[in-house]
Design an enzyme around this catalytic site. Sequence first.
Site, mmCIF file in Angstrom:
data_model
loop_
_atom_site.group_PDB
_atom_site.id
_atom_site.type_symbol
_atom_site.label_atom_id
_atom_site.label_comp_id
_atom_site.label_asym_id
_atom_site.label_seq_id
_atom_site.Cartn_x
_atom_site.Cartn_y
_atom_site.Cartn_z
ATOM 1 N N LYS A 8 0.863 -1.179 0.000
ATOM 2 C CA LYS A 8 0.000 0.000 0.000
ATOM 3 C C LYS A 8 0.897 1.226 0.000
ATOM 4 C CE LYS A 8 -3.654 2.375 2.456
ATOM 5 N NZ LYS A 8 -4.630 2.295 3.552
ATOM 6 N N LYS B 171 -2.181 -1.566 -3.832
ATOM 7 C CA LYS B 171 -3.034 -0.375 -3.798
ATOM 8 C C LYS B 171 -2.173 0.876 -3.898
ATOM 9 C CE LYS B 171 -6.059 1.980 -0.628
ATOM 10 N NZ LYS B 171 -6.578 2.030 0.704
HETATM 11 C C1 PBG Z 1 -7.136 3.572 5.443
HETATM 12 C C2 PBG Z 1 -7.623 3.360 4.069
HETATM 13 C C3 PBG Z 1 -7.486 4.299 3.039
HETATM 14 C C4 PBG Z 1 -8.100 3.746 1.916
HETATM 15 C C5 PBG Z 1 -8.597 2.487 2.260
HETATM 16 N N1 PBG Z 1 -8.278 2.255 3.614
HETATM 17 C C6 PBG Z 1 -6.922 5.659 3.029
HETATM 18 C C7 PBG Z 1 -5.603 5.935 3.598
HETATM 19 O O1 PBG Z 1 -4.735 5.078 3.713
HETATM 20 O O2 PBG Z 1 -5.419 7.086 3.982
HETATM 21 C C8 PBG Z 1 -8.162 4.449 0.594
HETATM 22 C C9 PBG Z 1 -9.162 3.998 -0.368
HETATM 23 C C10 PBG Z 1 -9.398 4.920 -1.492
HETATM 24 O O3 PBG Z 1 -8.745 5.967 -1.682
HETATM 25 O O4 PBG Z 1 -10.301 4.582 -2.272
HETATM 26 N N2 PBG Z 1 -7.103 2.518 6.290
#
Ligand code: PBG
Length: 330
Positions: free
Chosen positions: A200, A253
């Site tokens: 991520k 992601k």
């Molecule tokens: C946080 C989380 C995020 C997303 C999914 N889970 C945002 C972040 O890490 O700040 C992002 C999903 C998206 O942008 O569609 N646990």
Amino acid sequence: MNLPIRPRRNRRTPAIRSLVRETNLSAADFILPLFLHEDAENTPIASMPGCIRWSLDGLVKEAGEAHAAGVPAVVLFPKIEEDLKTSDGAECFNDDGLVPRAIRALKKAYPTLCVITDVALDPYNSDGHDGIVRRGSDGSLHILNDETVGVLCKQAVCHAKAGADIVSPSDMMDGRVSAIRSALDAEGFSGVSIMSYTAKYASAFYGPFRGALDSAPKEGDKKTYQMDPANHREAVREAIIDEQEGADILMVKPAGPYLDIISKVRDTTTLPVAAYQVSGEYLMIKSACAAGWLDEKNVALESLMGIKRAGADMILTYFAKQAALWLAGK
Ligand code: PBG
């Protein structure tokens, strides 16, 4: 021309093209992310046109429609009331909290729907970080790894007790997959899967999502836990570690700007690979199409096909329900 080799022969008719097609996109590949809140209203999300922050009833209805269209799974993202947010995020393991109630309602209404939950502290944390924050004497912020993992284990068990099929740790703390696996097994939930956010990235493409949940960090950024967009070997390293720790599914992601990472992770593991087409990717397509500059159906489906072709077995996408209907010719 004397050309015995003519690749165009394999593109000549729709029937031949269907025979030689290497990748197939289907509703069965999709996971629909759903936002929910405590209100009785269904509130359109300004930063994500077409997405709604659902009431509990609205959530159940929407999940049912997506499931009827062939989408096998949903993943839940709660907006937690400000007065329930604390520095330790303890609301995240309240058995009567919003997410456990939603899981129970969904599993009761649709026993065949796969319910996935996000395991991370950011919606519950008064600091807006995915982990517990400690401030150094010089005022610097530290996101505590091991203390956070302890809370994530309680959150995962709470979701499993409520009936979640898959828990999905999204915070990039070290060691969380093995700790959550042990916690689930110790409580009798050896059948609950872990879909780990393996690679991520600290991405600017999450902006609209944080707007949807009011979950942006109050201070600082997420670069000490989410990955540097410049790195690819590090994704392979994370994949190897998550597999060893017992993850069932590895996720990359964002998806579209990280197709090379999806492909690398695919080649690294025999586990299923998921990819998350995030809010900013969705918004780019939605806004270009709203302006009349691109064709939404064709562009959205092509973006999903590209993610599948790169090596994803499943895709988390805000287009899930719509794309399932498009693929069914509706
Ligand atoms: C946080 C989380 C995020 C997303 C999914 N889970 C945002 C972040 O890490 O700040 C992002 C999903 C998206 O942008 O569609 N646990």
